[in-house]
Motif scaffolding. Sequence first.
Motif, short mmCIF file in Angstrom:
data_model
loop_
_atom_site.label_atom_id
_atom_site.label_comp_id
_atom_site.label_asym_id
_atom_site.label_seq_id
_atom_site.Cartn_x
_atom_site.Cartn_y
_atom_site.Cartn_z
N GLY A 16 0.78 -1.22 0.00
CA GLY A 16 0.00 0.00 0.00
C GLY A 16 0.81 1.27 0.00
O GLY A 16 0.30 2.33 -0.35
N SER A 17 2.07 1.19 0.42
CA SER A 17 2.89 2.39 0.55
C SER A 17 4.36 2.00 0.46
O SER A 17 4.73 0.86 0.78
CB SER A 17 2.61 3.05 1.91
N SER A 19 6.35 2.87 2.51
CA SER A 19 6.75 2.59 3.90
C SER A 19 6.59 1.11 4.25
O SER A 19 7.14 0.64 5.25
CB SER A 19 5.95 3.45 4.88
N ASP A 20 5.85 0.36 3.43
CA ASP A 20 5.69 -1.08 3.67
C ASP A 20 6.90 -1.90 3.19
O ASP A 20 6.99 -3.10 3.48
CB ASP A 20 4.43 -1.61 2.96
N HIS A 46 -6.61 2.77 -1.45
CA HIS A 46 -7.36 4.03 -1.28
C HIS A 46 -6.70 5.22 -1.96
O HIS A 46 -7.37 6.17 -2.33
CB HIS A 46 -7.61 4.32 0.21
N ARG A 47 -5.35 5.17 -2.17
CA ARG A 47 -4.70 6.32 -2.81
C ARG A 47 -4.63 6.16 -4.33
O ARG A 47 -4.61 7.13 -5.07
CB ARG A 47 -3.29 6.50 -2.24
N GLY A 70 0.86 -6.66 0.83
CA GLY A 70 1.17 -6.20 2.19
C GLY A 70 0.56 -4.84 2.43
O GLY A 70 0.64 -3.96 1.58
N ALA A 71 -0.05 -4.67 3.59
CA ALA A 71 -0.64 -3.36 3.91
C ALA A 71 -0.79 -3.23 5.42
O ALA A 71 -0.83 -4.23 6.16
CB ALA A 71 -2.00 -3.21 3.24
N GLY A 72 -0.87 -1.97 5.86
CA GLY A 72 -0.98 -1.72 7.30
C GLY A 72 -2.16 -0.84 7.63
O GLY A 72 -2.72 -0.16 6.76
N VAL A 94 1.08 -5.52 7.77
CA VAL A 94 2.27 -4.75 8.14
C VAL A 94 2.06 -4.18 9.54
O VAL A 94 0.96 -3.76 9.90
CB VAL A 94 2.50 -3.63 7.10
C1 RP5 Z 1 -1.44 1.71 4.25
O1 RP5 Z 1 -1.23 2.75 5.14
C2 RP5 Z 1 -0.10 1.24 3.85
O2 RP5 Z 1 -0.15 -0.12 3.56
C3 RP5 Z 1 0.79 1.55 5.02
O3 RP5 Z 1 1.07 0.40 5.81
C4 RP5 Z 1 -0.04 2.53 5.84
C5 RP5 Z 1 0.68 3.83 6.08
O4 RP5 Z 1 1.08 4.37 4.85
P1 RP5 Z 1 2.00 5.67 4.81
O5 RP5 Z 1 1.25 6.76 5.50
O6 RP5 Z 1 3.29 5.31 5.51
O7 RP5 Z 1 2.23 5.94 3.35
O8 RP5 Z 1 -2.13 2.13 3.14
#
Ligand code: RP5
Length: 168
Positions: A16-17, A19-20, A46-47, A70-72, A94
């Motif tokens: 998702g990011s 950061s993952d 979502h983005r 993978g996502a958080g 994550v």
């Molecule tokens: C999720 O939001 C992503 O998978 C990530 O784990 C979390 C935070 O994203 P960032 O704000 O670090 O981009 O969509």
Amino acid sequence: MSDAQSAAIKVGIIMGSQSDWATMSHTADTLKSLGIPFESRVVSAHRTPDLLFEYAEAAAGRGLEVIIAGAGGAAHLPGMCAAKTHLPVLGVPVQSSMLSGVDSLLSIVQMPAGVPTATLAIGKAGAINAALLAASILSNHDDNVRAALLDFRQQQTDRVLANPIPGE
Ligand code: RP5
């Protein structure tokens, strides 16, 4: 990337990011160690929802056989991906900063009946195991992957057997 290289890719890692990546790089490293060609992309539910739909809808036609997502936090990426492809989707929760990944885990694991996602452990262990599970799936028809997976497991067993408790 040449067409031949692209055709060989059987596993797609999405997250998702950026950061993952600290977590999902363990998936990539494990696939590399098994000699399994893969691709990795940042695809956010979502983005970048349109990109997620495009990716998931095209995945099977491009020859991918497994998607690892993978996502958080409110981690809807694996579920939304699974909604748009019949391929197996392996979800990696994550570890989030606020709720330590329990939010990610529950978001991924509690899929209503009808659209499953496999759900791995939170963080590094789940990221590594997602790669190993993808290898198990590919092993059903890929002799090279099966041999690499069995070799990995044997080496792991040998390491444990060769390491008695210190001082014993
Ligand atoms: C999720 O939001 C992503 O998978 C990530 O784990 C979390 C935070 O994203 P960032 O704000 O670090 O981009 O969509």
